[in-house]
Design a protein around this motif. Structure first.
Motif, PDB file in Angstrom:
ATOM      1  N   THR A 112       0.853  -1.194   0.000  1.00  7.55           N
ATOM      2  CA  THR A 112       0.000   0.000   0.000  1.00  7.55           C
ATOM      3  C   THR A 112       0.885   1.239   0.000  1.00  7.55           C
ATOM      4  N   ILE A 113       0.677   2.110  -0.973  1.00  5.75           N
ATOM      5  CA  ILE A 113       1.417   3.363  -1.051  1.00  5.75           C
ATOM      6  C   ILE A 113       0.419   4.510  -0.914  1.00  5.75           C
ATOM      7  N   ALA A 150      12.042   2.406  -1.709  1.00  4.44           N
ATOM      8  CA  ALA A 150      11.455   2.051  -0.413  1.00  4.44           C
ATOM      9  C   ALA A 150      10.475   0.895  -0.546  1.00  4.44           C
ATOM     10  N   ALA A 151       9.692   0.891  -1.641  1.00  2.00           N
ATOM     11  CA  ALA A 151       8.746  -0.203  -1.869  1.00  2.00           C
ATOM     12  C   ALA A 151       9.491  -1.526  -2.089  1.00  2.00           C
ATOM     13  N   LYS A 152      10.587  -1.470  -2.814  1.00  2.00           N
ATOM     14  CA  LYS A 152      11.360  -2.696  -3.045  1.00  2.00           C
ATOM     15  C   LYS A 152      11.976  -3.207  -1.750  1.00  2.00           C
ATOM     16  N   THR A 195      11.112  11.668  -4.128  1.00  2.00           N
ATOM     17  CA  THR A 195      11.093  11.498  -5.581  1.00  2.00           C
ATOM     18  C   THR A 195      10.464  10.147  -5.915  1.00  2.00           C
ATOM     19  N   VAL A 196      10.150   9.973  -7.193  1.00  2.00           N
ATOM     20  CA  VAL A 196       9.631   8.695  -7.663  1.00  2.00           C
ATOM     21  C   VAL A 196      10.634   7.583  -7.368  1.00  2.00           C
ATOM     22  N   GLU A 197      11.901   7.875  -7.603  1.00  2.00           N
ATOM     23  CA  GLU A 197      12.948   6.873  -7.404  1.00  2.00           C
ATOM     24  C   GLU A 197      13.035   6.437  -5.939  1.00  2.00           C
ATOM     25  N   LYS A 198      12.867   7.384  -5.026  1.00  2.00           N
ATOM     26  CA  LYS A 198      12.926   7.041  -3.603  1.00  2.00           C
ATOM     27  C   LYS A 198      11.721   6.194  -3.184  1.00  2.00           C
ATOM     28  N   VAL A 199      10.565   6.500  -3.739  1.00  2.00           N
ATOM     29  CA  VAL A 199       9.371   5.698  -3.448  1.00  2.00           C
ATOM     30  C   VAL A 199       9.550   4.276  -3.972  1.00  2.00           C
ATOM     31  N   LYS A 224      -4.999  -5.883   3.351  1.00  2.00           N
ATOM     32  CA  LYS A 224      -4.902  -6.695   2.145  1.00  2.00           C
ATOM     33  C   LYS A 224      -3.459  -6.936   1.723  1.00  2.00           C
ATOM     34  N   THR A 225      -2.615  -5.888   1.804  1.00  2.00           N
ATOM     35  CA  THR A 225      -1.247  -5.992   1.293  1.00  2.00           C
ATOM     36  C   THR A 225      -0.222  -6.379   2.361  1.00  2.00           C
ATOM     37  N   GLY A 226      -0.467  -5.987   3.609  1.00  2.00           N
ATOM     38  CA  GLY A 226       0.464  -6.283   4.689  1.00  2.00           C
ATOM     39  C   GLY A 226       1.653  -5.347   4.749  1.00  2.00           C
ATOM     40  N   ARG A 227       1.722  -4.370   3.841  1.00  2.00           N
ATOM     41  CA  ARG A 227       2.867  -3.452   3.791  1.00  2.00           C
ATOM     42  C   ARG A 227       2.371  -2.029   3.559  1.00  2.00           C
ATOM     43  N   LEU A 228       3.032  -1.051   4.211  1.00  2.00           N
ATOM     44  CA  LEU A 228       2.619   0.345   4.100  1.00  2.00           C
ATOM     45  C   LEU A 228       3.807   1.247   3.827  1.00  2.00           C
ATOM     46  N   LEU A 229       3.650   2.098   2.821  1.00  2.00           N
ATOM     47  CA  LEU A 229       4.646   3.116   2.471  1.00  2.00           C
ATOM     48  C   LEU A 229       3.907   4.433   2.279  1.00  2.00           C
ATOM     49  N   VAL A 230       4.401   5.492   2.918  1.00  2.00           N
ATOM     50  CA  VAL A 230       3.780   6.808   2.797  1.00  2.00           C
ATOM     51  C   VAL A 230       4.799   7.792   2.245  1.00  2.00           C
TER      52      VAL A 230
END
Length: 260
Positions: A141-142, A254-256, A247-251, A188-194
């Protein structure tokens, strides 16, 4: 201007006060956070102040420390003040209608780097105070809002190429903030990124992390992650500014990391 707007709203009008750069709001902090939000409570519900304060906020590229304010997290401390943060043009009309119907004072933020897009009235929009799931996914989840939502959607496209299915949520309104939609997604996803341009301390991202920890901790499979600006003044130097900002790259990175 902000004081006049509060008075006009008490008198029955619905003024929109254009503040300009978000940091200029600090020159009218008493009117924005101490007068307009309190009049309804302190009058026992007899007086309303449905004024809208509008400002262009955020890191504007070259704006330096005094023209790159992100006051939204501070504004959430003003009980009774609504904070609205649209990311898409399709959200503007329904959010404005929701603000008017609420009869409550509102701080409306538009990020200075948001660009125009074609208006599409056929796009379904969530009710006022509800977040929108703009992209469904099962892996992570982002969450974003305003310009950060744009970055989150672009990051989701990049992640999809690597087989990571991200669910992207647009908060739309910061006060009120929709806990239920975020919690349902994390379950649902078990993971959170803000992603949040505010500095980490007492930020929008930390508020989301706090209520997920309190209300949905058992659904998390990994510790939450935040992509934010460091707790330093915004530098005038373009390379330093770019190094510090979300930035997009940082998001994507972090998701990876969340995916292991």
């Amino acid at each position: 201007f902000c004081g006049l707007g509060v008075g006009a709203s008490i008198a029955g009008m619905h003024p929109i006060v254009t503040i300009g750069t978000g940091r200029f709001a600090f020159e009218a902090w008493p009117q924005i956070v101490n007068e307009a939000p309190n009049v309804y409570y302190m009058s026992g519900g007899q007086v309303t102040a449905p004024v809208i304060f509008h400002a262009l906020v955020g890191i504007r590229l070259g704006g330096a420390a005094q023209h790159s304010a992100r006051p939204q997290a501070m504004l959430l401390q003003a009980a009774g003040l609504q904070v609205v943060a649209p990311a898409t043009s399709a959200d503007v009309k329904p959010l404005l209608q929701g603000v008017i119907e609420s009869e409550r004072p509102t701080f409306w933020i538009d990020h200075v780097l948001l660009t125009e897009e074609e208006w599409d009235d056929s796009v379904p929009v969530a009710p006022f105070g509800k977040a929108s799931v703009l992209r469904e996914g099962k892996d992570v989840t982002i969450v974003g809002y305003s310009i950060d939502l744009v970055r989150c959607l672009k990051a989701a496209d990049v992640l999809a190429k690597d087989g990571i299915d991200a669910e992207v949520i647009d908060l739309r309104t910061l006060a009120p903030m929709d806990h239920e939609t975020v919690l349902a997604s994390v379950a649902k996803t078990g993971r959170l990124l803000v992603s949040d341009e505010c500095s980490p301390a007492c930020s929008i991202a930390s508020e989301i992390s706090a209520f997920v920890a309190e209300e949905g901790f058992g659904t998390l499979t990994k510790p939450m992650k935040r992509v934010q600006f460091e707790n330093v003044p915004v530098p005038i130097s373009p390379p330093l500014e770019e190094f510090l900002m979300p930035t997009v790259e940082k998001v994507v990175a972090a998701a990876k990391e969340l995916m292991g």
